[in-house]
Design an enzyme around this catalytic site. Structure first.
Site, PDB file in Angstrom:
ATOM      1  N   ASP A  78     -27.649  25.111  -5.769  1.00 14.85           N
ATOM      2  CA  ASP A  78     -26.639  24.515  -6.654  1.00 14.85           C
ATOM      3  C   ASP A  78     -26.446  23.041  -6.274  1.00 14.85           C
ATOM      4  O   ASP A  78     -26.338  22.720  -5.089  1.00 14.85           O
ATOM      5  CB  ASP A  78     -25.330  25.306  -6.480  1.00 14.85           C
ATOM      6  N   HIS A 174     -14.813  21.095 -11.961  1.00 14.62           N
ATOM      7  CA  HIS A 174     -14.987  21.827 -10.696  1.00 14.62           C
ATOM      8  C   HIS A 174     -13.640  21.980  -9.966  1.00 14.62           C
ATOM      9  O   HIS A 174     -12.824  21.067  -9.989  1.00 14.62           O
ATOM     10  CB  HIS A 174     -15.939  21.060  -9.774  1.00 14.62           C
ATOM     11  N   GLY A 175     -13.476  23.115  -9.308  1.00 17.01           N
ATOM     12  CA  GLY A 175     -12.272  23.311  -8.489  1.00 17.01           C
ATOM     13  C   GLY A 175     -11.054  23.633  -9.341  1.00 17.01           C
ATOM     14  O   GLY A 175     -11.162  24.211 -10.413  1.00 17.01           O
ATOM     15  N   HIS A 202     -20.749  24.668 -15.710  1.00 20.88           N
ATOM     16  CA  HIS A 202     -20.197  24.499 -14.355  1.00 20.88           C
ATOM     17  C   HIS A 202     -18.674  24.505 -14.451  1.00 20.88           C
ATOM     18  O   HIS A 202     -18.110  24.196 -15.490  1.00 20.88           O
ATOM     19  CB  HIS A 202     -20.674  23.176 -13.744  1.00 20.88           C
ATOM     20  N   GLY A 203     -18.017  24.857 -13.336  1.00 19.13           N
ATOM     21  CA  GLY A 203     -16.557  24.828 -13.328  1.00 19.13           C
ATOM     22  C   GLY A 203     -15.940  25.973 -14.106  1.00 19.13           C
ATOM     23  O   GLY A 203     -14.983  25.782 -14.855  1.00 19.13           O
ATOM     24  N   ASN A 224     -21.017  29.135 -13.689  1.00 17.48           N
ATOM     25  CA  ASN A 224     -20.847  28.949 -12.250  1.00 17.48           C
ATOM     26  C   ASN A 224     -19.405  29.254 -11.829  1.00 17.48           C
ATOM     27  O   ASN A 224     -18.462  28.814 -12.477  1.00 17.48           O
ATOM     28  CB  ASN A 224     -21.168  27.502 -11.867  1.00 17.48           C
TER      29      ASN A 224
END
Ligand SMILES: [Zn+2]
Length: 292
Positions: A78, A174-175, A202-203, A224
């Site tokens: 990743d 992300h996060g 993503h995220g 993800n």
């Protein structure tokens, strides 16, 4: 069965479901991923980021692949950064690598990704790359719009790089999100119509079940996940280490000095239960259960 990401995602695209891609860190999380995938008969993509543990994650994955040959799994690097990191992952037996050059200007992004595609494809390894930029949650409100993937550019990018799947920026982060996630579903719809390879989101964490379900319906094949799985694990872990043992039924857990005795292996085990449970929830949400 350890296979390439191209193969796993080709089936997902055809079957219109999403494949969960949990980030793993150690033996416990890899084991949890295999068990979740096995119990739900769901294909899964193991994502691992960072150079330090590439070798060991590969070895652990191969151990569980042998133990549970019925699990359909991909091992993906990743956010591959350094050239050496990507080559090391390929050499260690990863069946897919992501090369993230999403912060570079378009031409440089294409040139660097193309080179990795040439090397990876020579040994049957798939490549994921990102166009547009998925940022980090704490600056979500300021950066969300600037990074969105541009459809025309994306079509050109896929053609010029030869990648197997494309990570798109449609409003996730992300996060942990600062603010409420709002996804651009019109953009996703357009991208999935004009791009003929699988799309990656993503995220996934904190994005919300409804949003993720809709994203899968509109053409996302890989999602993800890390923060949500990690948080669920931490909740279970905290519950284990703080449980009230003053009540009689727990008295046997008191050590010889009358203080609570906490076993580290037991704590790991408790924590990873939450990680696994959250992963299984997402596998079902993405409609991938029973597809392996
Ligand atoms: Zn990411």
């Amino acid at each position: 069965m350890l296979i390439s990401m191209a193969e796993i995602l080709k089936d997902a695209r055809k079957g219109k479901y999403g494949v969960a891609a949990p980030n793993v860190l150690n033996l416990e999380t890899v084991q949890a991923v295999f068990e979740a995938a096995r119990e739900l008969k769901a294909p899964v993509i193991i994502d691992h980021a960072g150079m330090e543990n590439i070798e060991i994650i590969s070895k652990i994955t191969k151990f569980y692949e042998k133990k549970y040959p019925e699990v359909v799994v991909t091992l993906n690097l990743d956010h591959g950064g350094e050239y050496e990191e990507i080559i090391q992952a390929i050499r260690s037996g990863f069946t897919s690598v992501m090369i993230d050059r999403s912060t570079l200007p378009y031409d440089e992004n294409v040139a660097e990704v193309k080179e990795i595609v040439k090397i990876a494809h020579a040994v049957g390894v798939s490549v994921e790359a990102e166009l547009g930029h998925v940022g980090v949650g704490y600056e979500y409100e300021e950066t969300r719009d600037a990074g969105l993937t541009k459809p025309d550019e994306a079509v050109r990018y896929v053609k010029e790089t030869g990648i197997d799947c494309l990570a798109v920026a449609i409003g996730t982060s992300h996060g942990t999100y600062k603010g409420t996630p709002h996804l651009d579903f019109e953009l996703l719809k357009e991208l999935s119509e004009i791009i003929d390879i699988p799309l990656v989101l993503h995220g996934g964490s904190g994005t919300g079940d409804e949003n993720l379900k809709k994203a899968v319906e509109l053409g996302i094949q890989k999602i993800n996940l890390f923060t949500d799985l990690s948080n669920a694990g931490v909740i279970d872990l905290v519950e284990y280490v703080t449980k009230d043992i003053s009540k009689e039924k727990h008295i046997k857990e008191l050590g010889e000095f009358g203080i609570k005795s906490i076993s580290l292996p037991e704590a790991f085990k408790e924590g990873v239960k939450g990680y696994k449970r959250a992963l299984m929830h997402y596998m079902q949400l993405f409609n991938s259960a029973g597809k392996a």
